[in-house]
Write an enzyme that holds these catalytic residues in place. Structure first.
Site, PDB file in Angstrom:
ATOM      1  N   CYS A 128       7.029  -3.816   5.216  1.00 13.11           N
ATOM      2  CA  CYS A 128       6.200  -4.769   4.472  1.00 13.11           C
ATOM      3  C   CYS A 128       4.896  -5.072   5.210  1.00 13.11           C
ATOM      4  CB  CYS A 128       6.985  -6.040   4.169  1.00 13.11           C
ATOM      5  SG  CYS A 128       7.726  -6.840   5.615  1.00 13.11           S
ATOM      6  N   HIS A 129       4.973  -5.475   6.471  1.00 18.94           N
ATOM      7  CA  HIS A 129       3.750  -5.762   7.230  1.00 18.94           C
ATOM      8  C   HIS A 129       2.878  -4.508   7.327  1.00 18.94           C
ATOM      9  CE1 HIS A 129       4.994  -9.761   8.436  1.00 18.94           C
ATOM     10  NE2 HIS A 129       6.126  -9.291   8.918  1.00 18.94           N
TER      11      HIS A 129
END
Length: 311
Positions: A116-117
């Protein structure tokens, strides 16, 4: 004939989100293992080899084990764990990187879903490196704000406990060793010569993400203004459906990290002036940052419209 899908790790946050996105689709047949046999290796092996596409929603060790159990050469895998994102023989599942990347996903039997990051960081950084604007040896820094759902069931329970600690009502910096598990893919996929200094932050809301890189324009090739950086990114993503760049100067005075929660969209917001630039990737950590991206990759692998089940 329907495509057979098996989610190994169907009870986890990402597995449940994938099921929510594809469970009602008439073109797919979901293979469901009995609840009491989810940890039975032989039973898992049977399902892993019976599917056309397998989603792995497991810890890294479990994902590696699952791949070792697959003997059917026709089975295609989308791994949502960190285990294979920089591994040889695996295609990185961010189709918006380039036309060639999308084609590689289409033809691959092993696709590693992005972290996600990393999704936000790569969306902002990779085009600037590819276009020669951001030098590969630039000492890049990034912070990324996420909702607590990104921490999985334990963190969700912690934040939603009615007797939770008062401190959970404020933002929390973590990954304080600066060795977050997404950093290897962030560096490799963008082509940076050294890893970025990356600081993640979790806050008291369920889902949504805002990842930001910050740049000194005098260190960029051609010393562009923030507006010119925005124009370059707009050109790069002009034909993409899920990734877009807001026109420079149209963003509001604040950026709220949960703005795109519940969607599979990612929007880049460029701010700054002649001397400094920030690029923020705004998206849903459970959508384009996890399960939505996995379903998008599945659609590409099956030759379907990328937005099928995601609009």
């Amino acid at each position: 004939m329907k495509t057979k899908i098996y989610i190994d790790g169907q009870a986890g946050t990402t597995g449940l989100q994938i099921y929510d996105r594809i469970g009602q689709r008439e073109d797919l047949e979901l293979l469901r293992i009995d609840e009491d046999k989810r940890h039975d290796i032989e039973e898992r092996k049977k399902f892993l080899n019976a599917a056309d596409i397998v989603f792995l929603c497991l810890p890294d060790a479990g994902a590696i084990e699952a791949v070792s159990l697959i003997e059917n050469p026709e089975v295609r895998v989308i791994d949502a764990s960190t285990a294979h994102r920089t591994a040889e023989g695996w295609t990185y599942g961010f189709p918006e990187l380039s036309r060639e990347q999308r084609e590689a996903i289409r033809n691959s039997r092993r696709v590693a879903n992005p972290g996600c990051h990393a999704t936000g960081f790569i969306a902002a950084t990779a085009p600037l490196v590819s276009m020669g604007i951001l030098p590969k040896d630039y000492p890049l820094t990034c912070y990324s704000l996420t909702g607590y759902s990104g921490g999985g069931k334990n963190m969700i329970a912690e934040y939603e406990d009615e007797n939770r600690a008062e401190a959970l009502g404020s933002p929390a910096l973590y990954g304080l060793t600066l060795k977050h598990k997404h950093i290897p893919e962030m560096q490799k996929i963008t082509g940076l010569a050294c890893p970025p200094v990356f600081m993640p932050v979790v806050d008291d809301y369920y889902k949504g993400m805002a990842g930001t890189i910050m740049l000194h324009n005098r260190l960029l090739a051609g010393k562009p203004t923030a507006e010119q950086v925005c124009e370059k990114l707009q050109e790069y993503y002009k034909d993409e459906h899920f990734v877009s760049v807001l026109p420079f100067g149209t963003n509001e005075s604040r950026i709220y990290a949960n703005t795109l929660a519940g969607t599979n969209r990612l929007k880049l917001i460029v701010c700054g002036n002649e001397e400094q630039t920030s690029v923020t990737a705004l998206f849903d950590n459970l959508g384009k940052g996890a399960s939505g991206a996995a379903v998008q990759n599945m659609n590409i692998m099956l030759g379907l419209d990328e937005g099928c089940g995601l609009e």
